[in-house]
Scaffold this active site. Structure first.
Site, PDB file in Angstrom:
ATOM      1  N   TYR A   1     -13.654  -7.097  -5.080  1.00  0.00           N
ATOM      2  CA  TYR A   1     -14.717  -6.952  -4.083  1.00  0.00           C
ATOM      3  C   TYR A   1     -16.079  -6.797  -4.746  1.00  0.00           C
ATOM      4  O   TYR A   1     -17.076  -7.359  -4.283  1.00  0.00           O
ATOM      5  CB  TYR A   1     -14.447  -5.748  -3.177  1.00  0.00           C
ATOM      6  CG  TYR A   1     -13.204  -5.895  -2.316  1.00  0.00           C
ATOM      7  CD1 TYR A   1     -12.844  -7.107  -1.752  1.00  0.00           C
ATOM      8  CD2 TYR A   1     -12.395  -4.796  -2.061  1.00  0.00           C
ATOM      9  CE1 TYR A   1     -11.707  -7.227  -0.973  1.00  0.00           C
ATOM     10  CE2 TYR A   1     -11.256  -4.908  -1.275  1.00  0.00           C
ATOM     11  CZ  TYR A   1     -10.922  -6.125  -0.732  1.00  0.00           C
ATOM     12  OH  TYR A   1      -9.808  -6.242   0.050  1.00  0.00           O
TER      13      TYR A   1
ATOM     14  N   VAL B   1      -2.931 -11.008   0.940  1.00  0.00           N
ATOM     15  CA  VAL B   1      -2.392 -12.252   0.395  1.00  0.00           C
ATOM     16  C   VAL B   1      -1.109 -11.865  -0.332  1.00  0.00           C
ATOM     17  O   VAL B   1      -1.153 -11.069  -1.276  1.00  0.00           O
ATOM     18  CB  VAL B   1      -3.394 -12.924  -0.572  1.00  0.00           C
ATOM     19  CG1 VAL B   1      -2.777 -14.154  -1.219  1.00  0.00           C
ATOM     20  CG2 VAL B   1      -4.685 -13.290   0.159  1.00  0.00           C
TER      21      VAL B   1
ATOM     22  N   GLY C   1      -7.576 -18.151  -4.977  1.00  0.00           N
ATOM     23  CA  GLY C   1      -8.837 -18.106  -4.240  1.00  0.00           C
ATOM     24  C   GLY C   1      -8.686 -17.857  -2.751  1.00  0.00           C
ATOM     25  O   GLY C   1      -9.646 -17.984  -1.995  1.00  0.00           O
ATOM     26  N   ILE C   2      -7.493 -17.484  -2.322  1.00  0.00           N
ATOM     27  CA  ILE C   2      -7.230 -17.302  -0.892  1.00  0.00           C
ATOM     28  C   ILE C   2      -7.943 -16.071  -0.353  1.00  0.00           C
ATOM     29  O   ILE C   2      -8.562 -16.120   0.711  1.00  0.00           O
ATOM     30  CB  ILE C   2      -5.712 -17.257  -0.627  1.00  0.00           C
ATOM     31  CG1 ILE C   2      -5.092 -18.603  -0.992  1.00  0.00           C
ATOM     32  CG2 ILE C   2      -5.418 -16.871   0.822  1.00  0.00           C
ATOM     33  CD1 ILE C   2      -3.579 -18.617  -1.064  1.00  0.00           C
ATOM     34  N   GLY C   3      -7.883 -14.951  -1.065  1.00  0.00           N
ATOM     35  CA  GLY C   3      -8.585 -13.747  -0.623  1.00  0.00           C
ATOM     36  C   GLY C   3     -10.073 -13.984  -0.503  1.00  0.00           C
ATOM     37  O   GLY C   3     -10.710 -13.601   0.490  1.00  0.00           O
TER      38      GLY C   3
ATOM     39  N   GLU D   1       0.811  -1.223   0.000  1.00  0.00           N
ATOM     40  CA  GLU D   1       0.000   0.000   0.000  1.00  0.00           C
ATOM     41  C   GLU D   1       0.843   1.271   0.000  1.00  0.00           C
ATOM     42  O   GLU D   1       0.307   2.364   0.100  1.00  0.00           O
ATOM     43  CB  GLU D   1      -0.957  -0.004   1.195  1.00  0.00           C
ATOM     44  CG  GLU D   1      -2.025  -1.064   1.075  1.00  0.00           C
ATOM     45  CD  GLU D   1      -3.050  -1.028   2.185  1.00  0.00           C
ATOM     46  OE1 GLU D   1      -2.795  -0.400   3.250  1.00  0.00           O
ATOM     47  OE2 GLU D   1      -4.128  -1.623   2.010  1.00  0.00           O
TER      48      GLU D   1
ATOM     49  N   ASN E   1      -6.523   1.208  -5.715  1.00  0.00           N
ATOM     50  CA  ASN E   1      -6.360  -0.238  -5.786  1.00  0.00           C
ATOM     51  C   ASN E   1      -7.496  -0.853  -6.626  1.00  0.00           C
ATOM     52  O   ASN E   1      -8.389  -1.517  -6.120  1.00  0.00           O
ATOM     53  CB  ASN E   1      -6.328  -0.834  -4.378  1.00  0.00           C
ATOM     54  CG  ASN E   1      -5.810  -2.250  -4.367  1.00  0.00           C
ATOM     55  OD1 ASN E   1      -5.758  -2.914  -5.395  1.00  0.00           O
ATOM     56  ND2 ASN E   1      -5.443  -2.720  -3.185  1.00  0.00           N
TER      57      ASN E   1
END
Length: 165
Positions: free
Chosen positions: A134, A90, A98-100, A29, A127
């Site tokens: 999301y 992640v 697919g972890i997030g 970030e 981002n």
């Protein structure tokens, strides 16, 4: 979800790992200069006498592959608690598996188990990858709200009675 992925609650033994993940997020970030988290601060805040937040950790084939740090807030209009996701990260080496999504699914399940009215978080406006991710999951921006923050010297001044208005 694949059998290679395991999500579990963090324990006090995970503090150094959590700090490393936080530092990785801070780097991503571009906010590393603001990251002053230490193992001792995290241990006290997450596992001390009064825990302020919780962490779930994703493991991929036994390796730490991400985390989500969250806490409860409260909606007066709903008269129910909510879960606020403070951070989800992640590392790049584990993205695209697919972890997030699995971390968010687990948080949504926790929200349902705890009878929460909502799950919410903030995302940096630059981002675009995260925003798109999301929105594909059904999340919608709350454009009518603006986040305000008081920190540092301003927080100290406000606690002492605030500046003259």
């Amino acid at each position: 979800m694949t059998t290679s992925l395991h999500i579990r609650p963090a324990t006090a033994q995970d503090v150094s790992t959590i700090r490393e993940l936080i530092e990785g997020l801070a780097d991503y970030e571009r906010l590393r200069h603001e990251c002053i988290a230490t193992d001792d601060l995290l241990r006290d805040a997450l596992f001390g006498e009064r825990p302020y937040a919780e962490v779930i950790i994703a493991e991929w084939e036994g390796a730490v592959a991400g985390f989500a740090l969250f806490f409860h807030n409260f909606s007066t209009f709903l008269a129910r608690p909510g879960i606020y996701l403070e951070d989800l990260f992640v590392p790049p080496a584990f993205r695209g598996r697919g972890i997030g999504k699995a971390l968010l699914v687990r948080l949504a399940a926790l929200a349902m188990e705890r009878r929460c009215g909502r799950l919410e978080w903030s995302v940096l406006d630059w981002n675009v990858d995260a925003i798109g991710f999301y929105e594909k999951l059904g999340a919608r921006p709350q454009d009518e709200w603006t986040v305000y923050r008081v920190a540092g010297d301003a927080l100290t001044q406000l606690a002492a009675g605030g500046p003259e208005a």
